[in-house]
Design a protein around this motif. Structure first.
Motif, mmCIF file in Angstrom:
data_model
loop_
_atom_site.group_PDB
_atom_site.id
_atom_site.type_symbol
_atom_site.label_atom_id
_atom_site.label_comp_id
_atom_site.label_asym_id
_atom_site.label_seq_id
_atom_site.Cartn_x
_atom_site.Cartn_y
_atom_site.Cartn_z
ATOM 1 N N GLU A 26 0.847 -1.185 0.000
ATOM 2 C CA GLU A 26 0.000 0.000 0.000
ATOM 3 C C GLU A 26 0.885 1.239 0.000
ATOM 4 N N VAL A 27 0.530 2.192 -0.931
ATOM 5 C CA VAL A 27 1.276 3.448 -1.027
ATOM 6 C C VAL A 27 0.347 4.561 -0.575
ATOM 7 N N PRO A 28 0.600 5.182 0.558
ATOM 8 C CA PRO A 28 -0.300 6.220 1.062
ATOM 9 C C PRO A 28 -0.174 7.509 0.257
ATOM 10 N N VAL A 29 -1.267 8.214 0.072
ATOM 11 C CA VAL A 29 -1.303 9.528 -0.559
ATOM 12 C C VAL A 29 -1.998 10.500 0.381
ATOM 13 N N LEU A 30 -1.678 11.795 0.264
ATOM 14 C CA LEU A 30 -2.209 12.784 1.192
ATOM 15 C C LEU A 30 -3.636 13.165 0.866
ATOM 16 N N GLN A 31 -4.045 13.010 -0.415
ATOM 17 C CA GLN A 31 -5.388 13.392 -0.830
ATOM 18 C C GLN A 31 -6.051 12.218 -1.533
ATOM 19 N N ASP A 32 -7.355 12.403 -1.777
ATOM 20 C CA ASP A 32 -8.086 11.327 -2.444
ATOM 21 C C ASP A 32 -7.571 11.147 -3.859
ATOM 22 N N PRO A 33 -7.192 9.922 -4.303
ATOM 23 C CA PRO A 33 -6.799 9.675 -5.691
ATOM 24 C C PRO A 33 -8.004 9.746 -6.613
ATOM 25 N N VAL A 34 -7.817 10.450 -7.747
ATOM 26 C CA VAL A 34 -8.898 10.593 -8.717
ATOM 27 C C VAL A 34 -8.661 9.704 -9.938
ATOM 28 N N ALA A 35 -7.391 9.644 -10.400
ATOM 29 C CA ALA A 35 -7.042 8.818 -11.558
ATOM 30 C C ALA A 35 -5.595 8.383 -11.403
ATOM 31 N N LEU A 36 -5.262 7.270 -12.070
ATOM 32 C CA LEU A 36 -3.878 6.799 -11.987
ATOM 33 C C LEU A 36 -3.510 6.040 -13.266
ATOM 34 N N ALA A 37 -2.201 5.901 -13.492
ATOM 35 C CA ALA A 37 -1.669 5.117 -14.609
ATOM 36 C C ALA A 37 -0.373 4.475 -14.155
ATOM 37 N N VAL A 38 -0.132 3.254 -14.631
ATOM 38 C CA VAL A 38 1.029 2.478 -14.204
ATOM 39 C C VAL A 38 1.907 2.191 -15.416
ATOM 40 N N ASP A 39 3.229 2.311 -15.207
ATOM 41 C CA ASP A 39 4.194 1.917 -16.241
ATOM 42 C C ASP A 39 5.372 1.268 -15.526
ATOM 43 N N GLY A 40 5.395 -0.066 -15.533
ATOM 44 C CA GLY A 40 6.441 -0.785 -14.817
ATOM 45 C C GLY A 40 6.290 -0.592 -13.327
ATOM 46 N N THR A 41 7.330 -0.117 -12.675
ATOM 47 C CA THR A 41 7.303 0.141 -11.232
ATOM 48 C C THR A 41 6.964 1.591 -10.935
ATOM 49 N N SER A 42 6.674 2.371 -11.995
ATOM 50 C CA SER A 42 6.337 3.786 -11.804
ATOM 51 C C SER A 42 4.831 3.958 -11.845
ATOM 52 N N LEU A 43 4.357 4.851 -10.978
ATOM 53 C CA LEU A 43 2.921 5.100 -10.837
ATOM 54 C C LEU A 43 2.696 6.603 -10.831
ATOM 55 N N CYS A 44 1.789 7.053 -11.739
ATOM 56 C CA CYS A 44 1.427 8.472 -11.771
ATOM 57 C C CYS A 44 -0.015 8.587 -11.270
ATOM 58 N N VAL A 45 -0.242 9.433 -10.249
ATOM 59 C CA VAL A 45 -1.547 9.553 -9.591
ATOM 60 C C VAL A 45 -2.018 11.000 -9.681
ATOM 61 N N ALA A 46 -3.291 11.181 -9.954
ATOM 62 C CA ALA A 46 -3.909 12.510 -9.934
ATOM 63 C C ALA A 46 -4.836 12.588 -8.733
ATOM 64 N N THR A 47 -4.673 13.597 -7.895
ATOM 65 C CA THR A 47 -5.609 13.874 -6.797
ATOM 66 C C THR A 47 -6.511 15.017 -7.248
ATOM 67 N N TRP A 48 -7.300 15.511 -6.354
ATOM 68 C CA TRP A 48 -8.268 16.532 -6.764
ATOM 69 C C TRP A 48 -7.624 17.866 -7.139
ATOM 70 N N ASP A 49 -6.307 18.111 -6.746
ATOM 71 C CA ASP A 49 -5.696 19.400 -7.101
ATOM 72 C C ASP A 49 -4.251 19.299 -7.610
ATOM 73 N N ARG A 50 -3.667 18.071 -7.742
ATOM 74 C CA ARG A 50 -2.288 17.977 -8.227
ATOM 75 C C ARG A 50 -1.992 16.574 -8.754
ATOM 76 N N TYR A 51 -0.789 16.463 -9.394
ATOM 77 C CA TYR A 51 -0.306 15.173 -9.906
ATOM 78 C C TYR A 51 0.914 14.757 -9.100
ATOM 79 N N LEU A 52 0.991 13.416 -8.871
ATOM 80 C CA LEU A 52 2.096 12.857 -8.093
ATOM 81 C C LEU A 52 2.755 11.722 -8.870
ATOM 82 N N LEU A 53 4.052 11.524 -8.609
ATOM 83 C CA LEU A 53 4.778 10.358 -9.126
ATOM 84 C C LEU A 53 5.137 9.471 -7.957
#
Length: 711
Positions: A26-53
């Motif tokens: 489990e990878v904790p995030v500070l805000q609610d995740p809205v969308a995500l995409a996976v490429d190998g071991t990398s994960l890009c997550v969109a929350t309600w106001d920003r994007y995270l790697l």
């Protein structure tokens, strides 16, 4: 499988089995995740106001940039190879690598984008009523598809699925080859090449190379039709275009091709008929001809050009004739090439290019035909102004020929036309392949000027020391000199000067043979030189004074004969000349001038005995003063030298006196320092170092030092 939970604010990584799955991380995030995409071991997550790697293995996360989109317009999708596409601020599609950096420019798209998917090398964006296609290679909009009530996009292996309120559409990617060909056909060359380079890694190497060559050549044809010849040439060379394809476009050149040749680009080339252009616009057609020449010259030495050298060279030959480019035509036929005689000879004859025809024969080893063709040009049977000096070219070619039969066949014609130039067929031969000297001399008997020049070449250039060559050259000079009426005055003077120089400087001619030839002529200076070689100086001077009547030549004779000898030799010669002057009353003034001009070279006591009693002292006063001064100078110099020698002797005596008074002990078995023998006799010598020497050994040592030699 990766899932997100807005309730727990975590990203969960599952391992999925046949009958169950389980959460492994489990990878904790500070805000609610809205969308995500996976490429190998990398994960890009969109929350309600920003994007995270995020990194799945380490669990670390990195903030990218904020956004202000609602949940429906947040887009995160994988591009592949560690790259993600995000819906960034200001309606920009942002490309972000897993390292957090951007390697591509952002993509400008509309504000109401609902979804975006990657179908390499394109980006597809979905709006409520439109599907738009953008290129990842140049970020340009390429295509629009109208829809109604669009809801979503889903990637497939060969395209995308589009969901609307009522239907599902499947859009498939047109094969790259078809896309590239279509772009070229619509003359969008830059886009075609950009697409070609962009899909390089998505094609097998062999098939990509073939596609690259075909596309590059097609791009070249587009530029060719636009008259962008520089770009077309580069494309054709890069695409390794078969040069026959270009030759095939020109109607007059098609006869250079084999009958079984089939063009691979007929459909591409139909847009411009050069035959029609030749009739309608000759200036434009001329530019196309110039381009053909540039292209064929560029590929002539490449693999393609060498493979089809016959077609290339035959086409170049026709082209140079058409363009009246005589320089390039001559270069083409003068060196080994692929021009066939069967094809090129009729063409050259038809267009009166006879000089080039001879060069073509020469290249193919037909030396006799080559020279015969050039001779006809020189004799006026053929008209060809392309070469201004055909005769000179014939002479040079004959001089370089190893085919002696052909050389001798045309040697007479060459020398009959111009002996001075024609003799170069024997003189300009390669040093390791010269014609036999005796054969040449025998042949040149009927060509006196050529014979003379060849003999000069043997003696002056080849440094021949054979008596027959030197004697023959001298006799040839004599013959040439005696033909005074056939020569200009300047030529006659030059020939006689060469004869005199040869008689003075050469040591190898037969004096008696040459004298026998000139004895009955008025070549008195030459006879005098020959007499000098036998030591008959008085007779030689008599001839110069009384027969040639050239007093300056007589005095010059004395100087020339005395060169390299002591002053006594010149004095003797001048004294003989003085006696000759004094023997004739008409030459009295010459005798006075001789004495007064050379007072230092005569001995006064000898001259006074020869002078007539009737001469006054005043007449020869200048001579007497100069002679006495010289005599006085010599006496004073002799006294000075004697005094210096006496001083040197006194210095040696001064060193000897102290040494002679010193005592010296001689033991019984003492040895000589020079010969290493025992001193057995009472006579001995002593050197400056105090060593005893056997007297004879001492004498020999002194002799060696004085003379610099050993017995």
């Amino acid at each position: 499988m990766v899932t997100s939970s807005s309730r727990k604010k975590v990203i969960q990584i599952h391992v999925v089995g046949v009958d169950r799955w389980e959460v492994v991380k489990e990878v904790p995030v500070l805000q609610d995740p809205v969308a995500l995409a996976v490429d190998g071991t990398s994960l890009c997550v969109a929350t309600w106001d920003r994007y995270l790697l995020c990194d799945i293995q380490s669990g670390s996360s990195e903030k990218l940039f904020p956004h202000n989109h609602n949940r429906q317009h947040v887009i995160v999708t994988s591009v592949g190879q560690g790259e993600f596409l995000l819906n960034g601020p200001e309606s920009l599609g942002m490309f972000v690598m897993k390292t957090g950096i951007c390697q591509r420019p952002p993509l400008q798209w509309p504000q109401d984008v609902l979804a975006a998917r990657v179908c390499f090398p394109y980006i597809l964006t979905l709006q409520p009523h439109v599907l738009s296609v953008y290129s990842m290679l140049d970020q340009q909009h390429k295509q629009t598809v109208s829809l109604s009530g669009a809801k979503g996009l889903l990637s497939t292996s060969d395209g995308v699925l589009v969901f609307t309120e009522r239907d599902i559409f499947s859009l498939r990617l047109v094969p790259f080859e078809d896309q590239i060909q279509a772009l070229v056909e619509h003359e969008r060359v830059e886009e075609a090449l950009l697409l070609l380079n962009g899909v390089q890694n998505h094609h097998p190497l062999d098939s990509y190379k073939e596609l690259q060559k075909a596309t590059t050549c097609r791009a070249g044809f587009v530029c060719f039709q636009r008259e962008a010849f520089s770009e077309a040439r580069e494309f054709f060379i890069k695409g390794e275009l078969d040069p026959r394809e270009m030759i095939h476009l020109y109607p007059d050149m098609q006869s250079c091709l084999c009958e079984d040749f089939q063009s691979q680009f007929d459909q591409v080339n139909k847009s411009r008929d050069l035959q029609v252009l030749w009739q309608a616009d000759r200036n434009t057609f001329h530019r196309y001809l110039v381009f053909l020449g540039d292209f064929l010259r560029a590929v002539r030495s490449t693999g393609r050009g060498l493979k089809h050298s016959m077609e290339v060279d035959c086409a170049l030959l026709r082209l140079y004739i058409e363009l009246e480019d005589n320089e390039n035509l001559q270069q083409l036929v003068a060196f080994p090439d692929g021009c066939t005689l069967n094809h090129c000879v009729p063409v050259l004859e038809e267009h009166n290019r006879f000089f080039a025809l001879g060069s073509l024969y020469q290249t193919h080893g037909k030396h006799n035909d080559a020279i015969k063709t050039w001779v006809k040009i020189a004799d006026g049977f053929y008209k060809d102004p392309s070469c201004s000096d055909v005769y000179g070219h014939i002479v040079w070619t004959l001089s370089q020929l190893k085919d002696r039969d052909t050389m001798w066949k045309f040697a007479d014609w060459t020398l009959q036309r111009n002996q001075k130039v024609g003799v170069e067929i024997f003189i300009k031969c390669p040093p390791d392949d010269r014609v036999e000297t005796q054969d040449v001399l025998a042949f040149l008997e009927k060509y006196p000027l050529a014979l003379l020049m060849y003999l000069e070449f043997l003696i002056n250039d080849l440094n021949s020391e054979e008596e027959r060559h030197h004697s023959r050259l001298a006799l040839t000079y004599v013959t040439q000199t005696l033909r005074g009426e056939e020569e200009t005055e300047s030529d006659l003077r030059a020939t006689r000067g060469k004869l005199q120089q040869l008689l003075w400087e050469s040591k190898f001619y037969d004096v008696s043979t040459v004298y026998e030839r000139v004895g009955s002529t008025n070549l008195h200076i030459e006879k005098a030189i020959l007499l000098s070689r036998t030591g008959k100086h008085s007779q030689a001077l008599q001839m110069l004074v009384h027969q040639e009547r050239d007093l300056q030549a007589a005095e010059a004779y004395c100087s020339r004969v005395a060169q390299g000898q002591d002053s006594q030799s010149r004095q003797g010669l001048l004294l003989i000349l003085l006696q000759i002057y004094l023997s004739s009353e008409d030459l009295a003034s010459a005798a006075v001038d001789l004495l007064n001009n050379n007072p230092l070279l005569f001995a006064a006591e000898k001259v006074i005995q020869l002078l007539p009693d009737s001469w006054s002292v005043h007449l020869v006063s200048h001579f007497l003063v100069g002679s006495l001064r010289e005599t006085f100078h010599h006496r004073q110099m002799a006294r000075l030298q004697k005094a210096l020698a006496q001083v040197e002797l006194l210095r040696h005596k001064l060193n000897w006196v102290p040494a002679s008074k010193a005592k010296f002990r001689l033991d019984k078995e003492q040895k000589c320092k020079v010969c290493q023998k025992d001193l057995a006799e009472p006579q001995f010598a002593r050197n400056l170092n105090g060593n005893a020497l056997i007297f004879m050994a001492s004498y020999l040592r002194v002799w060696q030092i004085a003379t610099g030699r050993n017995l």
